[in-house]
Design an enzyme around this catalytic site. Structure first.
Site, PDB file in Angstrom:
ATOM      1  N   GLU A 226       0.885  -1.180   0.000  1.00  0.00           N
ATOM      2  CA  GLU A 226       0.000   0.000   0.000  1.00  0.00           C
ATOM      3  C   GLU A 226       0.914   1.219   0.000  1.00  0.00           C
ATOM      4  OE1 GLU A 226      -3.169   0.014  -0.256  1.00  0.00           O
ATOM      5  OE2 GLU A 226      -3.844  -1.957   0.407  1.00  0.00           O
ATOM      6  N   CYS A 260      -2.303   9.205   2.141  1.00  0.00           N
ATOM      7  CA  CYS A 260      -2.055   8.658   0.799  1.00  0.00           C
ATOM      8  C   CYS A 260      -3.230   8.970  -0.124  1.00  0.00           C
ATOM      9  CB  CYS A 260      -1.820   7.153   0.879  1.00  0.00           C
ATOM     10  SG  CYS A 260      -3.108   6.269   1.737  1.00  0.00           S
TER      11      CYS A 260
END
Ligand code: NAP
Length: 452
Positions: A226, A260
């Protein structure tokens, strides 16, 4: 290992890093615990997972304060993060058994089916930006699937790392099933090489991801990555103006821009660009900077002093290359890691604020002529995590959502994670998925049983 308050750069506490020998002994203990635990029923695991959710809710303020102290996010955001952790625990407590039930598949056998089994010990390398959420969204499905876990948390949040280990134990999970390793990034390779460790997941930068994936690949171990993102926020001329602008600013400023999936590239069609820039500038300015633990603070510090330097470089270089500064553009005076809320326009794909991930309160506007150019700009990125599109035509929005290259697209809403929906990226944003039934199936053996 030092925990430092980003509000004033004072030392909170120092922690001792583990030696190679201590790491080995911890891994052996987790192995021992997991070997027993994997025979527990889903009902037994679920009971513990529910206690974990309860503990999180009961001590919400205490854990939230710890996060705010170590990485500087606004206390309200920290509290919401703990609530979300409790949600993901409840979600997997309720659904793991359904997701991992045997799956009958017709074949030439008299009976054939898929049976899901835990892999063993999974290593989680985690970032500081959501110190509890990132860990819980991995730990809840991993533990419900019957795995053991090792947490290598970011070096600036050792207090959170130790507290999470403690809460999981207090909730009733076996001692040593989930252990924190206080080690620097450079020692992660050793852990991956240990034959008792079966898989690894990393949430963090591409650099760290590629290093962990390389080591795991060499040792033939499964990974989930991720990584970073530079999510597009596409504004078309028929967008509902006010809610679009309000959401744009929320989506950029969440966690002081250190997310993010924070919107990072605002791709706006010419017709509406002037009005959009005026309104977002209005909404970004005059935020009260201060101690993030105080309820009236609106602008929190960045997590480390070097992040202020990074964002300042990205802004300055982009201006030198032709971007126009509409607001902010410099660090704030004082002892904390504060950066002014910043708006840039006339941003182009060659500039750092477009090409690189911007982890701070900087909103970059890219002007485009039409929808086609908007999609091209959105896809002109090394990243592919999330994104959103704003238009009053759902049909048009859906069409664009299906075309943009990313792991998720939202129509008339900001990108967010939700335990029920898969989460993850493509391109340099990583691979594999967390959350939902996809997430729990990443760290299991998908085993075929065939009976004549
Ligand atoms: P980072 O510097 O990559 O650190 C992440 C973790 O990796 C930390 O625990 C770090 O440990 C460790 N690490 C660093 N270098 C390593 C190496 N060479 N080998 C093994 N481990 C290593 O990232 P960060 O600054 O903490 O987090 C911000 C990044 O995470 C951003 O790029 C953000 O987009 C990304 N992120 C992605 C998601 C997602 O779901 N896609 C979610 C949140 C954040 P040390 O602290 O000891 O260096």
């Amino acid at each position: 290992m030092k925990s430092i308050n980003p509000y004033n750069n004072q030392l909170n506490k120092e922690y001792k890093e583990l030696s190679g020998k201590q790491i080995e002994s911890i891994i052996a203990n987790v192995e021992h615990a997991q070997k027993k635990y994997k025979h527990s029923t889903y009902g037994e695991r679920s009971e513990k997972m529910k206690s974990l959710a309860e503990l999180l809710r009961k001590n919400k303020t205490q854990y939230a304060r710890l996060m705010t102290l170590e990485m500087g996010k606004l206390l309200g955001e920290s509290e919401a993060e703990i609530e979300k952790c409790a949600w993901v625990c409840d979600y997997y407590a309720d659904n793991a058994e359904i997701f991992l039930a045997d799956e009958v598949i017709k074949s030439d056998a008299s009976r054939s089916y898929v049976h899901f089994q835990p892999l063993g010990i999974v290593l989680a390398v985690m970032p500081w930006n959501f110190p509890f959420w990132q860990v819980f969204r991995f730990a809840a499905p991993a533990l419900m699937a019957g795995n053991g876990a090792l947490l290598k948390h970011a070096s600036n949040v050792p207090g959170c790392a130790m507290e999470i280990e403690k809460i999981i134990r207090e909730a009733g999970f076996p001692d040593n099933l989930f252990r924190t390793l206080l080690i620097p990034g450079k020692m992660v390779g050793e852990v991956i090489e240990n034959p008792l460790v079966k898989a690894a997941t990393l949430t963090g930068s591409e650099k760290a991801g590629s290093s962990v994936a390389e080591k795991a690949g060499k040792n033939l171990k499964k990974t989930v990555m991720e990584l970073g993102g530079s999510d597009p926020f596409i504004v078309l001329e028929d967008a509902e103006f006010e809610s679009c602008c309000q959401t744009a600013v929320t989506a950029r400023m969440i966690n002081t821009g250190q997310s993010c999936i924070a919107a990072k590239r605002f791709i706006v069609v010419e017709d509406i660009a002037n009005a959009f820039e005026d309104r977002v500038k209005e909404l970004m300015q005059d935020r009260k900077a201060g101690n993030p633990a105080n309820s009236d603070t609106q602008l929190a510090p960045l997590a480390k002093p070097e992040f202020v330097e990074d964002i300042d470089r990205q802004v300055k270089e982009s201006i030198e290359m032709g971007a126009t500064l509409l607001l902010g553009g410099k660090r704030m005076k004082g002892k904390g890691n504060f950066y002014e809320p910043t708006v840039l326009t006339n941003v182009t794909p060659d500039m750092p604020v477009f090409k690189e991930e911007t982890f701070g309160p900087v909103l970059s506007v890219i002007r485009v002529q039409n929808e086609k150019e908007a999609i091209e700009m959105a896809n002109q990125s090394q990243y592919g995590l999330g994104g959103c599109v704003w238009t009053s035509s759902v049909e048009r929005g859906e069409k664009i959502a299906r075309t943009v290259e990313s792991g998720a697209m939202f129509v008339n809403g900001m990108t967010k994670s939700d335990p029920r929906l898969p989460f993850g990226g493509i391109k340099n944003s990583g691979y594999g998925r967390e959350l939902s039934h996809y997430g729990i199936k990443e760290f299991v053996n998908i085993k075929t049983i065939w009976i004549a």
